[in-house]
Design a protein around this motif. Structure first.
Motif, PDB file in Angstrom:
ATOM      1  N   ILE A  45       3.438   3.773   9.436  1.00 16.36           N
ATOM      2  CA  ILE A  45       4.578   4.536   8.942  1.00 16.36           C
ATOM      3  C   ILE A  45       4.764   4.334   7.447  1.00 16.36           C
ATOM      4  O   ILE A  45       4.776   3.208   6.954  1.00 16.36           O
ATOM      5  N   TYR A  46       4.926   5.471   6.750  1.00 17.20           N
ATOM      6  CA  TYR A  46       5.153   5.460   5.309  1.00 17.20           C
ATOM      7  C   TYR A  46       6.414   6.251   4.990  1.00 17.20           C
ATOM      8  O   TYR A  46       6.654   7.302   5.570  1.00 17.20           O
ATOM      9  N   ARG A  47       7.172   5.746   4.043  1.00 18.33           N
ATOM     10  CA  ARG A  47       8.405   6.388   3.589  1.00 18.33           C
ATOM     11  C   ARG A  47       8.180   7.072   2.243  1.00 18.33           C
ATOM     12  O   ARG A  47       7.568   6.491   1.346  1.00 18.33           O
ATOM     13  N   ASN A  48       8.683   8.292   2.125  1.00 22.53           N
ATOM     14  CA  ASN A  48       8.628   8.992   0.847  1.00 22.53           C
ATOM     15  C   ASN A  48       9.329   8.139  -0.214  1.00 22.53           C
ATOM     16  O   ASN A  48      10.479   7.737  -0.044  1.00 22.53           O
ATOM     17  N   ARG A  49       8.632   7.860  -1.295  1.00 22.01           N
ATOM     18  CA  ARG A  49       9.148   6.934  -2.298  1.00 22.01           C
ATOM     19  C   ARG A  49      10.461   7.406  -2.927  1.00 22.01           C
ATOM     20  O   ARG A  49      11.221   6.596  -3.466  1.00 22.01           O
ATOM     21  N   LYS A  50      10.728   8.699  -2.862  1.00 20.16           N
ATOM     22  CA  LYS A  50      11.956   9.189  -3.512  1.00 20.16           C
ATOM     23  C   LYS A  50      13.213   8.885  -2.689  1.00 20.16           C
ATOM     24  O   LYS A  50      14.321   9.091  -3.174  1.00 20.16           O
ATOM     25  N   TYR A  51      13.042   8.371  -1.469  1.00 26.73           N
ATOM     26  CA  TYR A  51      14.180   7.969  -0.645  1.00 26.73           C
ATOM     27  C   TYR A  51      14.208   6.444  -0.557  1.00 26.73           C
ATOM     28  O   TYR A  51      13.176   5.803  -0.382  1.00 26.73           O
ATOM     29  N   ASP A  52      15.403   5.875  -0.626  1.00 24.16           N
ATOM     30  CA  ASP A  52      15.536   4.419  -0.722  1.00 24.16           C
ATOM     31  C   ASP A  52      15.216   3.692   0.577  1.00 24.16           C
ATOM     32  O   ASP A  52      14.680   2.586   0.555  1.00 24.16           O
ATOM     33  N   THR A  53      15.556   4.293   1.704  1.00 29.20           N
ATOM     34  CA  THR A  53      15.358   3.640   3.000  1.00 29.20           C
ATOM     35  C   THR A  53      14.811   4.639   4.009  1.00 29.20           C
ATOM     36  O   THR A  53      14.875   5.860   3.792  1.00 29.20           O
ATOM     37  N   ASP A  92      10.570  16.004   4.549  1.00 25.47           N
ATOM     38  CA  ASP A  92       9.451  15.301   3.916  1.00 25.47           C
ATOM     39  C   ASP A  92       9.705  13.796   3.836  1.00 25.47           C
ATOM     40  O   ASP A  92       9.123  13.099   3.015  1.00 25.47           O
ATOM     41  N   GLY A  93      10.560  13.301   4.700  1.00 23.17           N
ATOM     42  CA  GLY A  93      10.986  11.907   4.611  1.00 23.17           C
ATOM     43  C   GLY A  93       9.914  10.876   4.909  1.00 23.17           C
ATOM     44  O   GLY A  93       9.826   9.847   4.236  1.00 23.17           O
ATOM     45  N   PRO A 144       0.822  -1.221   0.000  1.00 21.54           N
ATOM     46  CA  PRO A 144       0.000   0.000   0.000  1.00 21.54           C
ATOM     47  C   PRO A 144       0.858   1.275   0.000  1.00 21.54           C
ATOM     48  O   PRO A 144       1.986   1.282   0.508  1.00 21.54           O
ATOM     49  N   TYR A 145       0.300   2.330  -0.562  1.00 24.88           N
ATOM     50  CA  TYR A 145       0.953   3.633  -0.496  1.00 24.88           C
ATOM     51  C   TYR A 145      -0.125   4.714  -0.450  1.00 24.88           C
ATOM     52  O   TYR A 145      -1.301   4.451  -0.722  1.00 24.88           O
ATOM     53  N   VAL A 146       0.303   5.914  -0.065  1.00 26.64           N
ATOM     54  CA  VAL A 146      -0.638   7.032   0.074  1.00 26.64           C
ATOM     55  C   VAL A 146      -0.095   8.255  -0.643  1.00 26.64           C
ATOM     56  O   VAL A 146       1.112   8.397  -0.855  1.00 26.64           O
ATOM     57  N   PHE A 147      -1.012   9.145  -1.005  1.00 22.23           N
ATOM     58  CA  PHE A 147      -0.668  10.471  -1.510  1.00 22.23           C
ATOM     59  C   PHE A 147      -1.877  11.363  -1.297  1.00 22.23           C
ATOM     60  O   PHE A 147      -2.939  10.919  -0.863  1.00 22.23           O
ATOM     61  N   GLY A 148      -1.732  12.636  -1.588  1.00 19.10           N
ATOM     62  CA  GLY A 148      -2.828  13.571  -1.358  1.00 19.10           C
ATOM     63  C   GLY A 148      -2.624  14.348  -0.075  1.00 19.10           C
ATOM     64  O   GLY A 148      -1.509  14.468   0.430  1.00 19.10           O
ATOM     65  N   ALA A 149      -3.716  14.898   0.475  1.00 19.36           N
ATOM     66  CA  ALA A 149      -3.656  15.761   1.668  1.00 19.36           C
ATOM     67  C   ALA A 149      -2.635  16.871   1.396  1.00 19.36           C
ATOM     68  O   ALA A 149      -2.708  17.523   0.364  1.00 19.36           O
ATOM     69  N   ARG A 150      -1.662  17.062   2.299  1.00 19.05           N
ATOM     70  CA  ARG A 150      -0.610  18.066   2.081  1.00 19.05           C
ATOM     71  C   ARG A 150       0.710  17.406   1.689  1.00 19.05           C
ATOM     72  O   ARG A 150       1.776  18.020   1.808  1.00 19.05           O
ATOM     73  N   LEU A 151       0.638  16.163   1.243  1.00 17.75           N
ATOM     74  CA  LEU A 151       1.838  15.455   0.800  1.00 17.75           C
ATOM     75  C   LEU A 151       2.124  15.817  -0.652  1.00 17.75           C
ATOM     76  O   LEU A 151       1.210  16.007  -1.442  1.00 17.75           O
ATOM     77  N   HIS A 152       3.401  15.876  -0.983  1.00 22.73           N
ATOM     78  CA  HIS A 152       3.802  16.262  -2.334  1.00 22.73           C
ATOM     79  C   HIS A 152       4.445  15.107  -3.100  1.00 22.73           C
ATOM     80  O   HIS A 152       5.082  15.334  -4.131  1.00 22.73           O
ATOM     81  N   ASN A 153       4.286  13.913  -2.590  1.00 24.52           N
ATOM     82  CA  ASN A 153       4.836  12.751  -3.268  1.00 24.52           C
ATOM     83  C   ASN A 153       4.083  11.518  -2.783  1.00 24.52           C
ATOM     84  O   ASN A 153       3.212  11.608  -1.915  1.00 24.52           O
ATOM     85  N   GLU A 154       4.412  10.364  -3.316  1.00 24.55           N
ATOM     86  CA  GLU A 154       3.842   9.107  -2.847  1.00 24.55           C
ATOM     87  C   GLU A 154       4.671   8.579  -1.676  1.00 24.55           C
ATOM     88  O   GLU A 154       5.901   8.686  -1.673  1.00 24.55           O
ATOM     89  N   TYR A 155       3.970   7.995  -0.706  1.00 26.31           N
ATOM     90  CA  TYR A 155       4.622   7.431   0.478  1.00 26.31           C
ATOM     91  C   TYR A 155       4.223   5.966   0.592  1.00 26.31           C
ATOM     92  O   TYR A 155       3.038   5.636   0.612  1.00 26.31           O
TER      93      TYR A 155
END
Length: 319
Positions: A149-157, A166-167, A105-116
């Motif tokens: 807990i969700y991690r910003n997809r643009k970071y590997d770990t 925005d991690g 699963p992943y999330v986006f929207g709200a005040r997030l600027h990327n997929e988590y």
């Protein structure tokens, strides 16, 4: 922040670690004061948790939180761990080209600027029914709070993500005592007996959907959000918090299963594993502004006030 410390934090968050080498810290007032001596970030100005007041939150029109693959079964085997501070549930670490990646699963929207993307979840609770949650909502402290807990997809770990504001994003859910058991939680509660002792882990022989743990989508339309930190050392200020105000049910029996978990080899129970409230400072807490709805008496149809206003306006007569 050195790589060793980042690795320790990542493993604590997702519960996917060698249990013999856990980073230890305590929750007493004295021990919490020591956090900032060992970790500079713990004395920062954007720390969590905080008190949320619905009357002080700033209404803001923002997109809904989009939750993707919440109804798909989580890829397993799922790892349940008692790390002495909490109980964590984590997914297996899959390579990027693994076909099961598409079910995470992943999330986006709200005040997030990327997929988590989902990393794992854990809980904070107290020894009585009027304490346990880390955040306080409208002067209420609930008996238990779940963090997903969700991690910003643009970071590997997770370790990499902790270096950036925005991690991570963490979804927070409160629970309130109910006469009936929470069937969604039973997937976790019935397996807590396997991780009673500190530093133990158990690979679940079953899987379930993340949606089974959460309220209906309608009950997740309204939420509060603010910029904050991890609520455990090293307290990295890398978290966008999204909190849902309506509590989920949990029975006394289920609550006691959490309180029975051991925090050390002396079988001291894990209780009061929540951080004290932090100062909000100059930060702002936003609440998603919703269109108010009324019920139209003739058709029993729910319509927005905007539509109602248009329907009720006097029509210009034709000359």
């Amino acid at each position: 922040m050195n790589k060793c410390l980042l690795l320790i934090v990542q493993l604590f968050l997702i519960g996917h670690f060698k249990v013999s080498g856990i980073h230890r810290f305590g929750y007493s007032n004295y021990e919490q004061r020591n956090w900032r001596r060992e970790h500079i970030s713990c004395g920062g100005e954007m720390q969590s948790p905080i008190r949320i007041d619905s009357f002080k939150a700033i209404p803001l029109r923002m997109p809904a939180l989009e939750m993707i693959r919440f109804h798909d079964y989580l890829p397993g085997p799922l790892d349940l761990t008692n790390n002495g501070h909490s109980v964590t549930l984590s997914l297996p670490k899959l390579p990027e080209d693994d076909p099961y990646q598409k079910y995470i699963p992943y999330v986006f929207g709200a005040r997030l600027h990327n997929e988590y993307v989902l990393e794992g979840l854990h809980f904070h609770w107290g020894d009585t029914n009027n304490q346990g949650s880390e955040h306080i909502f409208n002067d209420i402290r609930f008996p238990i709070e779940m963090h997903i807990i969700y991690r910003n997809r643009k970071y590997d770990t997770v370790g990499d993500a902790l270096n950036y504001t925005d991690g991570l994003t963490v979804l927070g859910f409160f629970f309130q005592i109910s006469e009936k058991e929470n069937k969604g939680l039973s997937n976790i509660v019935r397996n807590l007996k396997h991780v009673y002792s500190v530093n133990t882990r158990y690979m679940l022989n079953e899987t379930f959907t993340l949606a089974s743990l959460l309220p209906s989508s309608d009950d997740m339309e309204r939420f509060y959000t603010y910029k904050g930190s991890l609520t455990t050392p090293p307290c990295s200020e890398a978290v966008t918090w999204i909190l849902f105000p309506d509590p989920l049910p949990i029975s006394v029996y289920q609550m006691n299963k959490f309180r029975n978990l051991a925090s050390d080899t002396n079988q001291t129970p894990i209780v009061k594993n929540y951080r004290k409230l932090q100062k909000i400072g100059s930060r702002r807490v936003f609440v998603r502004k919703m269109k108010e709805k009324i019920r139209y008496h003739k058709t029993n149809e729910t319509i927005s006030y905007d539509k109602w206003d248009w329907m009720m306006r006097p029509k210009r007569s034709k000359v």
